[in-house]
Each structure stands twice: as structure tokens, then as C-alpha cells.
Write a protein that holds these residues in place. Structure first.
Motif, PDB file in Angstrom:
ATOM      1  N   THR A   1     -10.525   3.098   1.819  1.00  0.00           N
ATOM      2  CA  THR A   1     -10.905   3.580   0.504  1.00  0.00           C
ATOM      3  C   THR A   1     -10.700   5.090   0.475  1.00  0.00           C
ATOM      4  O   THR A   1     -11.066   5.793   1.424  1.00  0.00           O
TER       5      THR A   1
ATOM      6  N   PRO B   1     -12.106  10.097  -4.545  1.00  0.00           N
ATOM      7  CA  PRO B   1     -11.412  10.339  -5.819  1.00  0.00           C
ATOM      8  C   PRO B   1     -10.474  11.545  -5.787  1.00  0.00           C
ATOM      9  O   PRO B   1      -9.455  11.550  -6.492  1.00  0.00           O
TER      10      PRO B   1
ATOM     11  N   SER C   1      -8.734  12.300  -3.275  1.00  0.00           N
ATOM     12  CA  SER C   1      -7.695  11.840  -2.337  1.00  0.00           C
ATOM     13  C   SER C   1      -7.642  12.630  -1.041  1.00  0.00           C
ATOM     14  O   SER C   1      -6.704  12.468  -0.263  1.00  0.00           O
TER      15      SER C   1
ATOM     16  N   PRO D   1     -16.781   6.284  -8.023  1.00  0.00           N
ATOM     17  CA  PRO D   1     -15.815   7.059  -8.815  1.00  0.00           C
ATOM     18  C   PRO D   1     -16.115   8.558  -8.862  1.00  0.00           C
ATOM     19  O   PRO D   1     -15.185   9.360  -9.012  1.00  0.00           O
TER      20      PRO D   1
ATOM     21  N   GLU E   1      -5.861   1.057 -17.346  1.00  0.00           N
ATOM     22  CA  GLU E   1      -6.666   2.261 -17.558  1.00  0.00           C
ATOM     23  C   GLU E   1      -7.304   2.292 -18.943  1.00  0.00           C
ATOM     24  O   GLU E   1      -8.386   2.851 -19.121  1.00  0.00           O
TER      25      GLU E   1
ATOM     26  N   LYS F   1      -3.000  -2.988  -7.530  1.00  0.00           N
ATOM     27  CA  LYS F   1      -3.702  -1.718  -7.638  1.00  0.00           C
ATOM     28  C   LYS F   1      -3.046  -0.930  -8.761  1.00  0.00           C
ATOM     29  O   LYS F   1      -1.854  -0.621  -8.703  1.00  0.00           O
TER      30      LYS F   1
ATOM     31  N   THR G   1      -1.912   2.075 -10.796  1.00  0.00           N
ATOM     32  CA  THR G   1      -1.659   3.505 -10.610  1.00  0.00           C
ATOM     33  C   THR G   1      -0.965   4.033 -11.869  1.00  0.00           C
ATOM     34  O   THR G   1      -0.597   3.268 -12.770  1.00  0.00           O
TER      35      THR G   1
ATOM     36  N   ASP H   1      -4.768   1.796  -0.218  1.00  0.00           N
ATOM     37  CA  ASP H   1      -5.468   2.338  -1.369  1.00  0.00           C
ATOM     38  C   ASP H   1      -4.655   3.512  -1.894  1.00  0.00           C
ATOM     39  O   ASP H   1      -3.851   4.116  -1.162  1.00  0.00           O
ATOM     40  N   SER H   2      -4.871   3.838  -3.161  1.00  0.00           N
ATOM     41  CA  SER H   2      -4.136   4.930  -3.787  1.00  0.00           C
ATOM     42  C   SER H   2      -5.047   5.631  -4.769  1.00  0.00           C
ATOM     43  O   SER H   2      -5.772   4.984  -5.530  1.00  0.00           O
ATOM     44  N   ALA H   3      -5.041   6.956  -4.745  1.00  0.00           N
ATOM     45  CA  ALA H   3      -5.854   7.764  -5.659  1.00  0.00           C
ATOM     46  C   ALA H   3      -5.262   9.158  -5.732  1.00  0.00           C
ATOM     47  O   ALA H   3      -4.812   9.700  -4.706  1.00  0.00           O
ATOM     48  N   GLY H   4      -5.249   9.739  -6.932  1.00  0.00           N
ATOM     49  CA  GLY H   4      -4.802  11.115  -7.083  1.00  0.00           C
ATOM     50  C   GLY H   4      -3.395  11.365  -6.598  1.00  0.00           C
ATOM     51  O   GLY H   4      -3.086  12.458  -6.114  1.00  0.00           O
TER      52      GLY H   4
ATOM     53  N   THR I   1      -1.343   7.851  -1.325  1.00  0.00           N
ATOM     54  CA  THR I   1      -1.457   6.455  -0.906  1.00  0.00           C
ATOM     55  C   THR I   1      -1.599   6.389   0.604  1.00  0.00           C
ATOM     56  O   THR I   1      -0.849   7.060   1.333  1.00  0.00           O
TER      57      THR I   1
END
Length: 632
Positions: A16, A19, A21, A69, A247, A300, A302, A342-345, A348
Motif C-alpha cells: 500500500t 497518498p 507516494s 486517504p 474517480e 486499479k 489511475t 499499488d499506484s498513487a501520485g 507504482t
């Protein structure tokens, strides 16, 4: 690799990302032979590689972490005093975790609300006076009214259905309020997630009238409140799971299988990513091609599209699928198996296994990958050599050969995987390494019926499972034996589940090619499997054909032809291929005076070789090596 070296095989759970990243958190679990259990904790690593991984928790088996989040909290699962997993919450910047749930049978994977105040999850709800407040032998009798009433590795499910819950608003003081039970009824629910505005949940469930005789599973949505009435999102004709909102909340993306006109045809189906309007105003649309690849993970959401996992000839690629559908773009491929991500901002991370590792966390970038962990330092695995053989009619069969050190010639073990819709592939496999280190060349392939090679390859065995699969694996064995380091006069065959089915079949039909055999957790008699397995009510017909062909397709029918030493390995609590499958074969061989032994493991299910007690996994390896030592 020795049998006890399974203690060095780590497993990294799904990561995980914070947020922002900048940080990845994940669980690391290992078999512990002294405790005879799987022990693990949470770890943290900066994604820029500026520091090595650091242990975050000191629990005995912490797993399933997920950042809130707002980045302030990490929810995860930790066993309670009764060894039931419960949701706990840990301050992301350090501190002691506190328990959020206290369900008598434990809780499932946590999912944060968009405002970081509540957690959705699933939990089994037992009937009164079952599982928790009486001795098992003194519980009242079970009244069975449905075909699907039990599950391997669980047992009876009809008296402890899984429901969706939402926690009370979080209170760091530890004074957690009572959770809200969102769903009710005699239904199983799973894979819950939130709408981005927090007004709805989406989850998978079979709530339709014919759920006992078909394989349909729909996505449903409802408010995160007690007594909320679920509404169906999908169209009642797919096996749908893992719903995720877009989104803007207008679309739900999910992983799903088509099921044929009778809604029960699971064989070789190429799982796909799909989309459907969240208000169910239109039918679901398939986003990935119909015949290949088989999607094995995701979606996921994105900014660029949907990330997912795709099987590919023994590999598992990380791919990006356009929101509107089309050919997936490979983000991370090659001779590897991506296990989770996982991927955020715009960042990955993924857990990636290859021939030398059971999985490490890497940062995925345009220029390739950068390792963030190195937990697999204690083993030096033997290399797997890739090989493609051809049957007499030219059909290609892809697989691998692992050869021991030294000139040889080495005795040979032909291994056959389960499924049949599964695949061997590019990752460190403890079975291969233990046998090869003991001096046996290991031959394994993905014959017709396997996944990862397209729709037609997966469905090619329908109605002729034994004969078609045997054609492929024997052709691959012939090609492997062209290597002079392999001794064609000393060959054994083994496999589990469908691989056990094939071991019995091959020993009966092609026994002259083998010195001995080991059949594990096998299907041997389709007729009794139909009535005793947890999947028996729906599994045989689509794969093996109509009932009038089952005797011809059953390996047990040909037991009188088996004349090689035969070891049967089974688990006493296997509900997938119940122990009667082993017993019937043992009796048939023993009464003929054939050399046969049966090794039964107590308190284990179908997954013994992968997740059974560490001591049992070691004992199984030792029994296998002893058998090959005696006969090869």
C-alpha cells in the motif's frame, strides 16, 4: 534447497502506498518451524530508495495493510487472542495500534472511507450456538438445503455467511463503537469498496434466486448503513468481483468471467476487465480482448487507465488498460510474475517474483524497475531452462527443465500442475528447488488446459482431459530427455489435484515409461467427486463431459492397469478433492497386491503443499524424497 529451507521462503503481501507516494508499507511472512506457524509483520520503505526497509509492527501475523486517504492511518489485520484476524489501526507516523473489530470469526480486508473516518470490511456471522460458544461435537445438527454449503479450507459455510460491515467512526483512544452490519440474508458477500464521495459501497455477491445451480456473481451497491437495500449493478450473466468506482463515481470497473449460455461454463474462460455504469443504466462492457490475455488481478483506477495483472506464457505482466477498452499495454513484463501492486501520485510499486526469488518489492518506472527490498538472501536456486516441445501433430508445449549440479545422468521427475486452468511459470518454486537439489531433474510444462496461452488452449481438454493432457506432457518429457544429462531409464511422475488426476491416468495408460508415481490430493473418480467435493455439483460437467462419459474419463477406472510403485498423499480435511478419492484408489491397488502407500495429513485441506503447517510441509517433502530415493 532442503525441505527445512522453506523457513527462508518469505512472502510479501500486497503493498500500500501513502497518498503522497513517498512510502510503501507491506507485510512479510515466513514459515517458522519452531512455532510451526506462519509469522509476519508490517514493513515500511521509502519509494525513492533512500533507506532500506524498516520493520513497522511486532505482531505475530500482521498483514493486509492499507493507508487511509489522508495518510494519517494504516489499517491492517492482526490475530486476536483466539487467532481470529481483526482490523487494527496504526498511526502512520508511529505509535501503538488499536483494535477496531471484535468479530467472533474474525474480519476481512479493510477498505477506508474516502474521508478516512470509517472502514468497510466483510466478516462471517455465525448462527447462534455455533463455532464460538459450544464444543463442536455438541453443536446442534446442520440442516442442509443447498448444494453450495461448504468450502475447502473453511468447512461449512451455510451457517456462517459473510456480510459487509462498516466500522463506527474511528476513535484513537481505543473506545471503538459498534460496527454497522450493512448486508443481511443467506448470501455470501466479498470484495467491498467505496464510492469516491462516500455515499455508497460496491461489493460482489450471488443474491439471485438460481445462485445454487449457476456460477453468476453480481456486483451490488448500497448505502453504508444498516438496513440499506442493495441494488444490482451488473446484469446477472457474469462472475463479477473486485468492483472499483471511477474517480467521478459514474462507472464501476471490475474483473469478470463470461459463463456461457447456461451460466455454468467456467472452463478456460479468459477473465477480463469490464466496465458498467454505476446506475446500471446499461449492460457491462468488456474492456480486454476476448481470447487473451487472462486478467489475474486488478483493476486499479489511475489517471491513465486501469492497472491489472495479465497471465502470459508462464509470466504475469503488469498492464495498463484504456478506460474505453483495447489491447493492454505492458507496464512491467519479461520472465517474471507480478504478484501484486499499488499506484498513487504517479508512482507504482509491485511485488515481483522470478526464477531466483519468491517475490521482492520494486519501484516501477519508464526505465525499468528498481529493487526496494532484498529479503531472499539465504537461498541460491538452480536455474530453470525454458523449453518448447511439439506433439506429433505439431502442437507447441511450453515449459521448463531444472537440472541438478553435476554431469549426470540424473533421475527425472515429471511434475504436472493442478487446475487444469493454471500455469507453471517464472518464479522460485520450492517443489522444483527441493527435488533438483536432491539430485532429480525436474520437468514441468503448461499443456493444453493450462491458463496463460489463450482461450482455445485452455478449453482444448474439454471432454478429453486425460488423453489430451497426457499427449502434451509426454511430448514435453520426450524433448527434455534429449538432454544427455537426464536419465530416461529412471523417470517418475507426480502431481497434485488435477496433476494427481493426471498422475493416476498416466501411470495406468503409460506406466511403462515410469519407475514410480506420486499422486496428491487427486480427483480419481468423477462420479463420487460429483457428490463429495465442495465444487462437485458444478465442476465435472463443463470439464469432463456428460455423466455417461465419467467412468471413461476417470483414472480410477483404469487402476487395474497400474503396475508401478504408487504413493498417494492426501489431507484428511480436503473438501476440494475429498479423502475418499484417495481411499478408493488405495483400496483398488492394495487388493491387487500392487505396491502402494497412502500418506494422510490430519487437520489439513487441499492447500497443504502451499499453506499447510510448516511441519507438515517439511514432512511431505521428506516423504516424497524418500519415495524417489527408493524407486528412482
Amino acid at each position: 534447497m532442503k525441505p527445512a529451507d522453506i523457513a527462508h521462503l518469505h512472502s510479501i503481501g500486497a503493498p500500500t502506498l501513502s497518498p503522497d507516494s513517498r512510502r510503501a508499507v507491506f507485510a512479510v511472512t515466513r514459515p517458522d518451524l519452531e512455532e510451526d506457524a506462519y509469522l509476519g509483520s508490517l514493513w515500511s520503505v521509502p519509494t525513492d530508495g533512500s533507506a532500506p526497509p524498516a520493520r513497522l509492527t511486532r505482531g505475530t501475523r500482521d498483514n493486509g495493510p492499507v493507508f487511509s486517504p489522508d495518510g494519517r492511518w494504516i489499517a491492517f489485520l492482526r490475530p486476536d487472542e483466539d487467532k481470529r484476524p481483526q482490523v487494527h489501526v496504526l498511526p502512520a507516523d508511529g505509535g501503538e495500534p488499536w483494535k477496531v473489530t471484535s468479530h467472533p470469526l474474525g474480519a476481512g480486508a479493510p477498505r477506508w472511507s474516502p474521508d478516512s473516518t470509517r472502514i468497510a470490511y466483510t466478516a462471517r456471522v455465525p448462527e447462534p450456538h455455533r463455532y464460538v460458544d459450544r464444543e463442536p461435537g455438541k453443536e446442534p445438527p446442520r440442516r442442509i438445503t443447498q448444494l453450495k454449503y461448504r468450502l475447502d479450507d473453511l468447512g461449512f459455510a451455510n451457517d456462517r455467511r459473510t456480510h459487509v460491515f462498516v466500522s463506527a467512526p474511528l476513535d484513537p483512544s481505543g473506545e471503538a463503537g459498534e460496527p454497522v452490519q450493512v448486508t443481511r440474508g443467506d448470501f455470501e458477500h466479498r470484495s467491498v469498496s467505496w464510492r469516491p464521495d462516500g455515499t455508497e459501497l460496491v461489493f460482489a455477491a450471488a443474491r439471485h434466486a438460481t445462485r445454487d445451480t449457476d456460477l453468476v456473481e453480481d456486483l451490488w451497491a448500497c448505502a453504508p448503513e444498516e438496513g440499506a437495500e442493495p441494488r444490482r449493478v451488473t446484469a446477472g450473466n457474469l462472475d463479477a468481483v473486485r468492483g472499483e468506482f471511477s474517480e467521478d463515481g459514474a462507472t464501476v470497473y471490475f474483473l469478470g468471467d463470461e459463463l456461457g449460455p447456461d451460466l455454468d461454463d467456467f472452463v478456460g474462460q479468459t477473465s477480463a476487465l469490464w466496465s458498467v455504469p454505476a446506475d446500471a443504466s446499461a449492460a457491462p462492457v468488456r474492456l480486454t480482448p476476448s481470447h487473451n490475455p487472462r486478467m489475474a488481478g486488478g483493476p486499479k483506477v489511475t489517471g491513465q487507465g486501469l492497472l491489472g495483472l495479465a497471465e502470459n506464457r508462464g509470466a504475469v505482466d503488469l498492464v495498463l488498460v484504456p478506460f474505453g477498452g483495447g489491447e493492454p499495454e505492458t507496464v512491467l513484463g519479461g520472465p517474471v510474475q507480478v504478484q501484486s501492486f499499488d499506484s498513487a501520485g504517479g508512482v507504482t510499486v509491485a511485488v515481483v517474483a522470478d526464477g531466483r526469488s519468491s517475490g521482492e518489492l520494486v519501484l516501477v518506472g519508464d526505465g525499468g524497475t528498481r529493487a526496494l527490498t532484498e529479503f531472499a538472501g539465504a537461498l541460491d536456486p538452480l536455474p530453470m531452462r525454458e523449453l518448447t516441445a511439439h506433439t506429433a501433430d505439431g502442437y507447441p508445449v511450453h515449459g521448463w527443465v531444472t537440472v541438478p549440479e553435476g554431469e549426470g545422468p540424473h533421475p527425472v521427475v515429471l511434475m504436472i500442475h493442478g487446475g487444469p486452468f493454471a500455469q507453471y511459470g517464472h518464479q522460485l518454486f520450492d517443489e522444483t528447488q527441493v527435488y533438483a537439489a536432491a539430485g532429480y531433474a525436474v520437468v514441468m510444462c503448461n499443456p493444453r488446459g493450462s491458463s496463460g496461452y489463450g482461450h482455445e488452449h485452455g478449453r482444448a481438454v474439454i471432454g478429453s482431459v486425460g488423453a489430451t493432457t497426457a499427449t502434451d506432457v509426454l511430448a514435453f518429457l520426450d524433448a527434455a530427455l534429449e538432454d544427455e544429462r537426464l536419465d530416461s531409464s529412471r523417470v517418475g511422475v507426480m502431481g497434485g489435484s488435477h496433476g494427481g488426476f493426471m498422475t493416476t491416468w498416466i501411470a495406468a495408460h503409460h506406466g511403462e515409461r515410469f519407475r514410480a508415481a506420486i499422486s496428491e490430493r487427486a480427483v480419481n473418480a468423477i462420479d463420487s467427486f460429483h457428490g463429495s467435493s465442495d465444487i462437485g455439483s458444478f465442476f465435472p460437467g463443463p470439464l469432463y463431459g456428460p455423466p455417461q462419459t465419467w467412468a471413461e474419463e476417470s483414472p480410477l477406472t483404469y487402476a487395474d492397469r497400474i503396475d508401478v510403485p504408487f504413493l498417494i498423499i492426501h489431507s484428511e480435511e480436503d473438501w476440494r478433492c475429498p479423502v475418499e478419492q484417495a481411499q478408493r484408489l488405495f483400496v483398488a491397488l492394495k487388493l491387487r497386491g500392487q505396491e502402494v502407500e497412502m500418506l494422510l495429513f490430519p487437520a489439513e485441506g487441499h492447500e497443504l503443499s502451499r499453506s499447510g503447517l510448516p511441519s507438515h510441509r517439511v514432512a511431505r517433502f521428506e516423504a516424497v524424497l524418500d519415495w524417489w530415493q527408493r524407486h528412482l
